[in-house]
Each structure stands twice: as structure tokens, then as C-alpha cells.
Design an enzyme around this catalytic site. Structure first.
Site, short mmCIF file in Angstrom:
data_model
loop_
_atom_site.label_atom_id
_atom_site.label_comp_id
_atom_site.label_asym_id
_atom_site.label_seq_id
_atom_site.Cartn_x
_atom_site.Cartn_y
_atom_site.Cartn_z
N HIS A 145 0.76 -1.12 -0.31
CA HIS A 145 -0.16 0.62 0.44
C HIS A 145 0.86 1.52 -0.09
O HIS A 145 2.18 1.05 0.17
CB HIS A 145 -0.74 0.11 1.17
CG HIS A 145 -2.08 -1.14 1.64
ND1 HIS A 145 -3.42 -1.14 1.32
CD2 HIS A 145 -1.94 -2.83 0.92
CE1 HIS A 145 -4.21 -1.77 1.34
NE2 HIS A 145 -3.63 -2.80 1.26
N HIS A 218 -7.29 -11.56 5.26
CA HIS A 218 -5.83 -12.09 5.24
C HIS A 218 -5.13 -12.64 6.37
O HIS A 218 -3.94 -11.56 6.40
CB HIS A 218 -5.07 -11.99 3.75
CG HIS A 218 -5.09 -9.88 3.91
ND1 HIS A 218 -3.75 -9.64 4.89
CD2 HIS A 218 -5.42 -9.27 2.53
CE1 HIS A 218 -4.38 -8.14 3.78
NE2 HIS A 218 -3.99 -8.20 2.89
N ASN A 221 -1.55 -12.04 7.29
CA ASN A 221 -0.48 -11.51 6.29
C ASN A 221 -0.50 -10.76 6.93
O ASN A 221 -1.95 -10.14 7.02
CB ASN A 221 -0.80 -12.09 4.52
CG ASN A 221 -0.53 -12.96 4.33
OD1 ASN A 221 -1.31 -13.85 3.78
ND2 ASN A 221 0.96 -13.48 4.50
N ARG A 229 3.10 -13.55 24.94
CA ARG A 229 2.54 -12.58 25.88
C ARG A 229 1.65 -11.65 25.41
O ARG A 229 0.77 -11.04 25.96
CB ARG A 229 3.36 -12.28 26.84
CG ARG A 229 3.74 -13.14 27.83
CD ARG A 229 5.40 -12.67 28.76
NE ARG A 229 6.51 -12.29 27.83
CZ ARG A 229 7.60 -13.08 27.60
NH1 ARG A 229 6.76 -15.03 27.54
NH2 ARG A 229 8.60 -13.02 26.75
N GLY A 251 -0.90 -21.37 -1.77
CA GLY A 251 0.15 -22.60 -1.25
C GLY A 251 1.59 -20.73 -1.07
O GLY A 251 2.32 -21.51 -0.86
N HIS A 253 1.39 -17.34 -0.23
CA HIS A 253 1.23 -16.13 1.33
C HIS A 253 1.33 -17.07 2.74
O HIS A 253 1.62 -16.72 3.65
CB HIS A 253 -0.44 -15.97 0.76
CG HIS A 253 -0.23 -14.36 0.50
ND1 HIS A 253 -0.02 -14.59 -1.19
CD2 HIS A 253 0.03 -13.05 0.47
CE1 HIS A 253 -0.08 -13.94 -1.89
NE2 HIS A 253 0.14 -12.67 -0.99
N ASP A 274 -8.15 -11.75 -3.00
CA ASP A 274 -6.57 -10.71 -3.01
C ASP A 274 -6.57 -10.97 -4.68
O ASP A 274 -4.72 -10.15 -4.56
CB ASP A 274 -5.88 -10.69 -1.59
CG ASP A 274 -5.14 -9.17 -1.71
OD1 ASP A 274 -5.45 -8.53 -1.47
OD2 ASP A 274 -4.22 -9.74 -1.52
N LEU A 307 5.05 -9.64 -1.83
CA LEU A 307 4.25 -10.13 -2.13
C LEU A 307 3.05 -8.91 -3.07
O LEU A 307 2.69 -8.25 -1.64
CB LEU A 307 3.31 -10.91 -1.79
CG LEU A 307 4.10 -12.71 -2.09
CD1 LEU A 307 3.20 -13.13 -0.29
CD2 LEU A 307 4.42 -12.75 -3.38
N GLY A 309 -0.45 -8.89 -3.61
CA GLY A 309 -1.53 -9.46 -4.02
C GLY A 309 -1.06 -10.82 -4.57
O GLY A 309 -0.61 -11.00 -4.59
ZN LIG Z 1 -3.63 -6.36 2.40
#
Ligand SMILES: [Zn+2]
Length: 382
Positions: A145, A218, A221, A229, A251, A253, A274, A307, A309
């Protein structure tokens, strides 16, 4: 394909959202399901599509998190046309309802996305609403982002987000960056609120849940990890029967062991893609905020390997659930339809094959989970 108003689809295995019925036909009248009957009891004179031997018929997939598809990125085209192109691309993979997802961007883009989805109300049944992933996120967990647009809420944001809408609105936010009461106000206006890209502590997560947050975007992630704790959001999610957690089962993320842990949680797992523009498209690269993203070994990555998406579709997500996680097919199908319908508050009309429900269906070959055909509001493709 144009079907007559009254028609039927017959399959060896029909999963109605709860149980599997053998050799059953779903009778569709216009946009709705009229009834389910044993194939041998179908009335004469009705047009019947008989699916190939061994095929499954199930509620169409609902995807809460779709950044793009068919070479379109919603952030680049936050318009009715962009949303339609994305929905058309994902339909080939069994998705009959989705939320185009705008990731963190400018207030202008957010306004356009809200307008576009509102304008499709009553015209595009496959677009169920809008998912705004950001901009109220933790800079520490931003992933891809754009940091220039990540921010705390402005004074007039609540009015924009709680304005009357014709479609579902899902907002992914980091609870620790919004003021107390912000989530309560969104939830009171019918907005679905989901935790994501967040460093929230366990306590902060529980406080957000007390305000009405039930979603986890997600899960695993881009959030504070589990620790002895400071259990963080993941433990808060897994212990709550009300929680709905999105899982990316590509397979890549999330490790299968973590996914199996999520499946033992008290809440509802939801399969999300995603997905990025290459899903259902022809190009193996795209630009995100002006940066090149390449598809490599089935993964969408930036130049530095972050990564960005996925290249995942819903049918593959269901297949991975069955083949990698050993989830029974009916359960995987619920994670892809009934659970997201519940989370969106649409379970009175979607996520099941039952009388009066909207005729959103997917026909599948169970061996490799390829999609044979889909129906959205009774209208077939494939
Ligand atoms: Zn996201």
C-alpha cells in the site's frame, strides 16, 4: 446463453449449502430458485441442462477481496466499467458475486469507487458492493500500500462512509489508527469492518470487536504475529465464534500449517483471492502505483520480491483447500459461498441453493475443480 424464465439444471451432486443431494435438479424461475427436486421428479415440458457425469452444482463463489482481473486494476479504473470487466474475468473461475477492492488511494479515488459501485445497484447483480482496503492502516504493516495515502481518518470521512448506499461496504482498517467509537459508527451504518494491515495488540483487537468489528482481512498476512505474551489479532480472531477471517490459500501467502490452525478456530473461514489483474487476463505484468509487478512462479511480486496481491482465482482456492489442506469439498464450498454471504449480511439471498434464493450457481468438475458453467441471478454462462 438465454434460458427460458423457467428452467432447470440437473447434476449428480448438488451441494445446497448444507448438505449434498444426489441426482438433483435445481429449478430456476427468472432470477430465483423455485425448488430442488430429485431429477426423476422433474415436471415434463421444462428445459433441463444436464451436467456431465460426476459434476457438482453448488452456490456460486463470493469473493470479498478482488483488486483486479482481466488485466484491469480497480485502483486504475474505479468505475462501473472497470468493476464489470473484473467481475467478468472472475466469473470464468466460478465467482458469481464479488467486492471490487480499492486499496489505499486518494480521497478522490475512494469517492469514485463508492459512486461506481452505487451506480451498478440493480444493474449488475454480480457486484455485491465495495471493499475499501485502507487508507486507515498501520504504516508498519502496509505491504504494497502507498505510504503517501496511508492516514488517520479525516473529520468528514465518517459522513462519506456512512452515507446511504445501495450496496454492501466493507472497510479494512487497523483499529489502532482510528479513534474510539469510529468502528461503532461504521457498524451502526451497516458497514462491515475488518481488521487488516494492523499492529493492533490483543487488547486493541478485543476493543475493536466490542465495537462491532468481526472481519479479519487475509488473516496472518500483514498483521502482528502470534506471540506468547502478546497474542495480537490472530488469537483474538481464532477464539471468537463471531469472527470471519479471510484466508489466501494459494500455497504462497500462508503456510499450510497456519491455515490448518485457522480451520480449527471458532469462527468462520472465508476463501478470498486478493486477486490482481493477471487473473483471467492475458498479461503477466501490471503497474501498481506506477511500480512494475511481475507474475513469477504464479506469484505477483515487486522488483524487491514483496508480494503484491495474488494470481489466485476462487476455483483454485477451493481446489487448494481440498487437495492441500484435505478439507472435504462441501466445507471448502461453504468457505467460498455461505461464509462470505453471512459476513456480508446477504445470507438471506446468497450462499445457499434454496427456495427463494437468488439463482447464483457454479457447476464444477470435482477432479480438478474446473468450472463448467455459472449462473448469476438465473442467467447462465458456459
Ligand atoms: Zn492487503
Amino acid at each position: 446463453m438465454t434460458e427460458p424464465a423457467l428452467h432447470a439444471i440437473a447434476a449428480d451432486h448438488v451441494f445446497d449449502g448444507t448438505a449434498v443431494r444426489e441426482r438433483t435438479a435445481v429449478v430456476i424461475d427468472g432470477t430465483r430458485i423455485a425448488r430442488l427436486v430429485p431429477t426423476t421428479e422433474l415436471p415434463g415440458g421444462i428445459t433441463v441442462r444436464i451436467l456431465p457425469e460426476g459434476a457438482w452444482l453448488a452456490p456460486g463463489f463470493i469473493d470479498l477481496q478482488v483488486n483486479g482481473g482481466g488485466d484491469v486494476l480497480f485502483n486504475d479504473q474505479p468505475t462501473a466499467q472497470g468493476a464489470r470487466a473484473i467481475a467478468a474475468a472472475h466469473r470464468k473461475f466460478g465467482t458469481t458475486g464479488l467486492l471490487p477492492t480499492l486499496i489505499t488511494d486518494s480521497p478522490e479515488k475512494t469517492g469514485l469507487a463508492l459512486e461506481a459501485v452505487n451506480a451498478l445497484a440493480g444493474r449488475e447483480p454480480g457486484i455485491l458492493g465495495l471493499h475499501l482496503e485502507g487508507p486507515y492502516l498501520s504504516p508498519e504493516k502496509r505491504g504494497v500500500h502507498d505510504p503517501r495515502h496511508i492516514r488517520r481518518p479525516h473529520a468528514d470521512d465518517l459522513a462519506l462512509l456512512t452515507a446511504p448506499r445501495h450496496r454492501v461496504l466493507l472497510v479494512t482498517l487497523a483499529p489502532e489508527v482510528v479513534p474510539p467509537g469510529f468502528i461503532t459508527e461504521l457498524v451502526a451504518a451497516g458497514v462491515r469492518v475488518s481488521l487488516g494491515h494492523s499492529m493492533a495488540s490483543y487488547r486493541e483487537t478485543m476493543a475493536a470487536m466490542a465495537e462491532g468489528l468481526v472481519g479479519f482481512t487475509h488473516l496472518f498476512n500483514a498483521m502482528r504475529p502470534l506471540a506468547s505474551r502478546e497474542p495480537g489479532p490472530i488469537a483474538a480472531a481464532l477464539q471468537s465464534p463471531d469472527a470471519c477471517y479471510g484466508l489466501i490459500v494459494d500455497g504462497v501467502h500462508v503456510h499450510p500449517a497456519m491455515l490448518r490452525l485457522a480451520l480449527r478456530g471458532a469462527g468462520r473461514p472465508i476463501l478470498v483471492t486478493d486477486a490482481m489483474p493477471p487473473v483471467g487476463g492475458v498479461r503477466a505484468s501490471f503497474a501498481l502505483y506506477g511500480r512494475a509487478i511481475e507474475v513469477q512462479d504464479g506469484r505477483c511480486v515487486t522488483g524487491d520480491g514483496t508480494l503484491a496481491g495474488t494470481n489466485l482465482d476462487m476455483a483454485s482456492s477451493v481446489r487448494n483447500c481440498v487437495h492441500v489442506l484435505n478439507v472435504p469439498l462441501p466445507d471448502a464450498l461453504r468457505f467460498a459461498s455461505a461464509h462470505p454471504a453471512m459476513f456480508l449480511g446477504l445470507d438471506h439471498m446468497l450462499g445457499r441453493l434454496a427456495v427463494g434464493y437468488r439463482a447464483d450457481l457454479v457447476a464444477l468438475d470435482p477432479k480438478n475443480m474446473t468450472v463448467i458453467a455459472t449462473w448469476v441471478a438465473g442467467s447462465g454462462e458456459g
